[in-house]
Design an enzyme around this catalytic site. Structure first.
Site, PDB file in Angstrom:
ATOM      1  N   GLY A  92       0.689  -1.101   0.047  1.00 25.04           N
ATOM      2  CA  GLY A  92       0.020  -0.031   0.166  1.00 25.04           C
ATOM      3  C   GLY A  92       0.836   1.448   0.007  1.00 25.04           C
ATOM      4  O   GLY A  92       1.950   1.101  -0.181  1.00 25.04           O
ATOM      5  N   LYS A 141       7.999   0.122   5.571  1.00 27.21           N
ATOM      6  CA  LYS A 141       7.515   1.378   5.345  1.00 27.21           C
ATOM      7  C   LYS A 141       8.634   2.312   5.173  1.00 27.21           C
ATOM      8  O   LYS A 141       9.621   2.320   5.680  1.00 27.21           O
ATOM      9  CB  LYS A 141       6.871   1.938   6.372  1.00 27.21           C
ATOM     10  CG  LYS A 141       5.906   2.838   6.165  1.00 27.21           C
ATOM     11  CD  LYS A 141       5.461   3.699   7.414  1.00 27.21           C
ATOM     12  CE  LYS A 141       4.088   3.248   7.804  1.00 27.21           C
ATOM     13  NZ  LYS A 141       3.240   3.831   8.772  1.00 27.21           N
ATOM     14  N   ASP A 169      -5.044  10.314  15.510  1.00 24.52           N
ATOM     15  CA  ASP A 169      -5.600   9.792  14.125  1.00 24.52           C
ATOM     16  C   ASP A 169      -6.277   8.497  14.208  1.00 24.52           C
ATOM     17  O   ASP A 169      -5.719   7.539  13.280  1.00 24.52           O
ATOM     18  CB  ASP A 169      -4.714   9.956  13.128  1.00 24.52           C
ATOM     19  CG  ASP A 169      -4.895  10.028  11.696  1.00 24.52           C
ATOM     20  OD1 ASP A 169      -6.094  10.265  11.475  1.00 24.52           O
ATOM     21  OD2 ASP A 169      -4.136   9.929  10.710  1.00 24.52           O
TER      22      ASP A 169
HETATM   23  P1  AMP Z   1       0.710   3.481   6.048  1.00 23.01           P
HETATM   24  O1  AMP Z   1       1.820   4.212   5.734  1.00 23.01           O
HETATM   25  O2  AMP Z   1       0.697   3.075   7.383  1.00 23.01           O
HETATM   26  O3  AMP Z   1      -0.745   4.467   6.101  1.00 23.01           O
HETATM   27  O4  AMP Z   1       0.371   2.273   5.336  1.00 23.01           O
HETATM   28  C1  AMP Z   1      -0.151   2.457   4.077  1.00 23.01           C
HETATM   29  C2  AMP Z   1      -1.072   1.008   3.924  1.00 23.01           C
HETATM   30  O5  AMP Z   1      -0.023  -0.026   3.692  1.00 23.01           O
HETATM   31  C3  AMP Z   1      -2.066   0.695   4.644  1.00 23.01           C
HETATM   32  O6  AMP Z   1      -3.305   1.081   4.553  1.00 23.01           O
HETATM   33  C4  AMP Z   1      -2.090  -0.868   4.671  1.00 23.01           C
HETATM   34  O7  AMP Z   1      -2.768  -1.460   3.548  1.00 23.01           O
HETATM   35  C5  AMP Z   1      -0.537  -1.474   4.320  1.00 23.01           C
HETATM   36  N1  AMP Z   1       0.474  -1.604   5.266  1.00 23.01           N
HETATM   37  C6  AMP Z   1       0.994  -0.883   6.008  1.00 23.01           C
HETATM   38  N2  AMP Z   1       1.529  -1.330   7.192  1.00 23.01           N
HETATM   39  C7  AMP Z   1       1.136  -2.649   6.880  1.00 23.01           C
HETATM   40  C8  AMP Z   1       1.518  -4.065   7.565  1.00 23.01           C
HETATM   41  N3  AMP Z   1       2.413  -3.872   8.846  1.00 23.01           N
HETATM   42  N4  AMP Z   1       1.065  -5.175   7.318  1.00 23.01           N
HETATM   43  C9  AMP Z   1       0.490  -5.107   6.230  1.00 23.01           C
HETATM   44  N5  AMP Z   1      -0.221  -4.022   5.394  1.00 23.01           N
HETATM   45  C10 AMP Z   1       0.467  -2.889   5.814  1.00 23.01           C
END
Ligand code: AMP
Length: 862
Positions: A568, A606, A717
């Site tokens: 994502g 990330k 949030d």
């Molecule tokens: P974020 O930057 O944390 O908002 O993450 C963006 C997207 O990545 C989220 O909406 C999830 O779909 C996916 N994502 C983030 N962290 C994880 C994780 N630990 N495991 C699986 N998917 C994740």
């Protein structure tokens, strides 16, 4: 301020009068200058500080916010076990300290940090530090229960010190802030330490009577050395040594005593060391004289003097009349004949089986107690000329006169202070009324105001001087911020136009903008608005990040990460599924990574966008820092980081089912009938989910939030988009990019085209910029609503963003015109009425805590 200064001067005069006559712990309780400012900023230091505006110098009790943030707050991240943090006060000279006062940080309602417990350390020379403990040996002092009230604690026993440290005792990850004051008076004796033989034990009619020096703060072997204790604690023993002034103490507690038989030389030798060379006039020794029990005052005292390294040859000898009539305990004044010394060695000769002392005091140079010298006792006083009686008689009237004067002055001061407080309260009330009235009026014409202000403000860009919003918050600069915020809202509404209310499953950016930056990246600046301060925050984050010994922040080699797929994209950049070779070896035992096998572990990585601005980078590092400290089954776990080189990455546990919003959005609710079928063995289909599973998810989120609130962390949030789903419907809260601890939030201000998740935000977050645990509870209510509607709709989907803001105004006015999110179909009345609506109460204090929410939801499940 003037009243404070006058009262301080009066105190100083009183203090001088009192100290000259006797150090009496009941009188010696004057504020030593943290509040009044007599203690200089440079004399207040600390082990660490969270930021410049919570530096040590702000740790003054009752300090108004001033240019700081209202208190001293240590940097919890800099000291892993958190127990060594301290706020240090240097009093510049020895003081007799009888009382300490502490207060937390409220920052006009924006802060809620305080030390529930603390310890005190002190030093007379700045090198040797002693941990204070009470008469029963306990070191921990119960501190504050809220951020406002001053809590005063008597130091029993009092301490004699120049340096004092307040050390909050807290969970390492709890945020504490302190404001303190010390109370006492100057220690004019100048005695730094005394050395005496260890006190002994008497068996009196089968009763153990201990004459040890139980509060001695130096070293104890055969002799006690380098400390002070009961002989200087200002407490005099009673006539009957079996009884004590202090309730619950053992017989003999007030006295230090010795048996003639155990000291073959027939005397007790005491050595007194002073801070400098002094001119000694006399010494007062408080002795017991209960001769019916074998205890008597000394028959002779021989004192030697030392100014350099050797004792001088000509001692002073004093022989009091040994009283064989009265058994009363008494002070005996030994004239020291104006001898100059920095140390005195006195030998007190027994006149009976036991000799018991409870206090020793010295009069020297300017610190004389004003009597002995006047009467001019000879070096060798003859029997029958006990000077004590004369001294005490002549002083009684003066003393009573002084006391009456002191009481009168104190009463006057109390009246002035009370009058000031009443006056202040009246002023505050009046201005609050003004604020409420104007805000109400403002909100009534809000829409119009938005549109008319918008055009002018966008051209003026930030000019605030004539804004009505500035006027409605006349008292506190913090209140000026929401006005800026409100002014931005029309812009915000425009920038999010294309999102609009939605009636079907939303994209990742639901509730926030696609085009405009996420508010975590917006141009967030410090209140001081100096470029230095923003530099500071980055360095501080980095420093703590890399200096900390926290194992969960370990650097992981990038080349051991194998890309699998993109999971994502969030506000910081992309999130990838990767295999992390060998990461298991470096994980803590308690990490709940179930399959510990040799094959590489699947992790979510990330990565910070390469073009990320300074604030986003800062927030990314902050998210790392926060996450590395969080340990809870319902909080996403940070496993490692790659921050040695760019792009910055954080490696978290992989949550197989992605974010909760997407997950639920693709599901349908299993009706009750279907649920029964399920009970009869039918499997829950992939596209179906039961009500109880939904509540189970909410329970997990409330549990994670309960943990966060126990640490005083405000997430800011909370929403389904920021929760992740693992196997078996496990839910974990993620996205700490916006979370700020309570006081960090105060320094940062949203400027520019910030995008806010207004549909999840409480009215006070939107209008007053106030983020608290209670505003997280509000967001939880919305999150629960999302869960029970399976994220099919955006909250308030029928309202435009501007209408949502208007509705916020209705929440503020509370005239029954506010629109609440409707009850989801599957939601029982009780859950909606008591829980959901409870989360959205206007009065933040009336909203349930996460603890209560968790309990209530768990009961629903049962
Ligand atoms: P974020 O930057 O944390 O908002 O993450 C963006 C997207 O990545 C989220 O909406 C999830 O779909 C996916 N994502 C983030 N962290 C994880 C994780 N630990 N495991 C699986 N998917 C994740």
């Amino acid at each position: 301020m003037k009243v404070r200064q006058i009262s301080h001067h009066v105190f100083v005069i009183l203090l001088a009068v009192t100290v000259r006559s006797q150090v009496n712990p009941e009188m010696c309780r004057y504020p030593l200058g943290m509040t009044g400012g007599q203690i200089q900023d440079e004399d207040i230091s600390a082990s660490s500080q969270w930021s410049e505006s919570t530096a040590a110098r702000f740790g003054r009790l009752d300090l108004d916010n001033g240019d700081g943030d209202g208190a001293w707050c240590p940097d919890i991240m800099s000291e892993p076990d958190g127990l060594k943090e301290y706020l240090q006060v240097d009093l510049r000279s020895l003081h007799f300290i009888t009382l300490v006062g502490t207060q937390g940080r409220h920052a006009d309602g924006m802060g809620n940090e305080f030390a529930q417990r603390y310890r005190i350390k002190y030093s007379r020379d700045g090198t040797n530090w002693v941990g204070w403990h009470d008469r029963k040996g306990s070191q921990v002092i119960e501190g504050n229960r809220n951020a406002y009230d001053v809590v005063l604690k008597d130091l029993e026993p009092p301490i004699i010190a120049r340096f004092v440290r307040f050390m909050p005792v807290t969970d390492p990850s709890m945020i504490v802030c302190m404001r303190v004051e010390l109370y006492g008076c100057e220690w004019l004796d100048g005695l730094m330490s005394y050395s005496i033989p260890e006190g002994q034990e008497m068996i009196y009619r089968g009763l153990d009577v201990y004459f040890n020096d139980s509060v001695y703060d130096g070293a104890s072997a055969e002799r006690l050395t380098k400390g002070l204790g009961q002989l200087t604690d200002g407490t005099w023993g009673l006539d009957d040594f079996l009884h004590s002034h202090i309730y619950g103490m053992w017989p003999g507690y007030d006295y230090v005593g010795w048996n003639n038989k155990s000291l073959p030389k027939g005397y007790v030798e005491m050595i007194f060391e002073f801070d400098r060379i002094r001119n000694f006039t006399s010494m007062k020794v408080h002795c017991n004289n209960m001769f019916s029990r074998g205890v008597r005052m000394f028959r002779q005292a021989t004192c030697y003097f030392r100014s350099g390294s050797d004792w001088e040859g000509d001692p002073v000898t004093f022989r009091p009349t040994v009283d064989r009539v009265s058994q009363g305990a008494r002070f005996i004044t030994v004239s020291l004949g104006d001898r100059t010394a920095s140390a005195i060695k006195c030998r007190f000769h027994f006149s009976d089986l036991w000799m018991l002392f409870s206090e020793v005091a010295f009069q020297s140079g300017s610190a004389e107690y004003n009597t002995s010298r006047k009467h001019g006792h000879p070096t060798n006083t003859l029997p029958g000329e006990d000077p004590t009686h004369k001294v005490d008689d002549s002083n009684t009237r003066i003393l009573i006169g002084c006391l009456v004067a002191i009481i009168a002055i104190l009463l006057t001061i109390i009246v002035i202070i009370l009058w000031r407080q009443v006056w202040q309260k009246m002023l505050e009330k009046a201005s609050r009324r003004l604020l409420d009235d104007e805000l109400t009026a403002r909100l009534a014409v809000q829409t119009q105001a938005f549109s008319s202000h918008h055009s002018s403000l966008s051209s003026e860009s930030g000019s605030t001087s004539n804004s009505t919003y500035e006027r409605i918050f006349p008292l506190c600069s913090d209140y000026q911020e929401p006005s800026r915020l409100i002014r931005k809202l029309p812009e915000f509404a425009q920038s999010t136009e294309h999102i609009g209310p939605s009636t079907s499953c939303r994209g990742l950016a639901s509730g926030v903008s696609d085009g405009a930056p996420h508010y975590a990246e917006a141009d967030i600046i410090s209140l001081q608005e100096s470029s230095d301060s923003s530099t500071y925050s980055i360095t501080a984050v980095n420093m703590n990040l890399f200096a900390g010994s926290d194992s969960s922040m370990r650097e992981f080699p990038r080349d051991k990460l194998t890309f699998k797929e993109k999971l994502g994209e969030g506000q910081f950049g992309e999130v990838h599924l990767c295999e992390a070779e060998g990461i298991q070896d470096s994980l803590d035992e308690d990490l709940s990574i179930e399959e510990k096998s040799d094959s590489p572990l699947l992790v979510a990585v990330k990565t910070l966008r390469e073009d990320a601005n300074k604030n986003a980078r800062n927030d990314f590092l902050k998210e790392i820092r926060i996450m590395s400290r969080l340990r809870d089954p319902n909080i996403v776990r940070l496993l490692a980081v790659c921050v040695d080189t760019d792009p910055l990455c954080m490696i978290t546990e992989y949550m197989e089912n992605g974010d909760l919003n997407q997950f639920l959005c693709n599901l349908r609710l299993k009706e009750a009938v279907d649920e029964n079928k399920m009970d009869r063995g039918e499997k829950e289909g992939e596209s179906m989910i039961s009500y109880s599973k939904l509540i189970g998810m909410a329970v997990q989120i409330s549990s994670g939030m309960k943990y966060l609130s126990s640490l005083n962390f405000v997430h800011r949030d909370l929403a389904t988009r920021n929760c992740l789903v693992g196997k078996n419907y496990t839910i974990k809260i993620a996205d700490f990019g916006m979370s700020r601890n309570l006081y960090r939030g105060d320094y940062y201000r949203i400027q520019g085209r910030a995008v806010l998740p207004i549909r999840w935000m409480s009215w006070e977050s939107i209008l007053l910029g106030k983020f608290t645990m209670a505003s997280d509870v509000w967001a939880f209510g919305v999150t629960l609503w999302e869960i029970l509607t399976l994220c099919k709709k955006q909250p308030y989907s029928q309202l435009s963003d501007e209408q949502v803001i208007e509705n916020t105004g209705e929440f503020f006015r509370d005239q029954g015109k506010q629109v609440y999110l409707p009850k989801p179909l599957c939601c029982p009345d009780r859950v909606y009425n008591e829980l959901m609506l409870g989360c959205w109460r206007r009065n933040a204090k009336q909203r349930p805590s996460f603890q209560e929410i968790h309990t209530q939801l768990t009961e629903t499940l049962a």
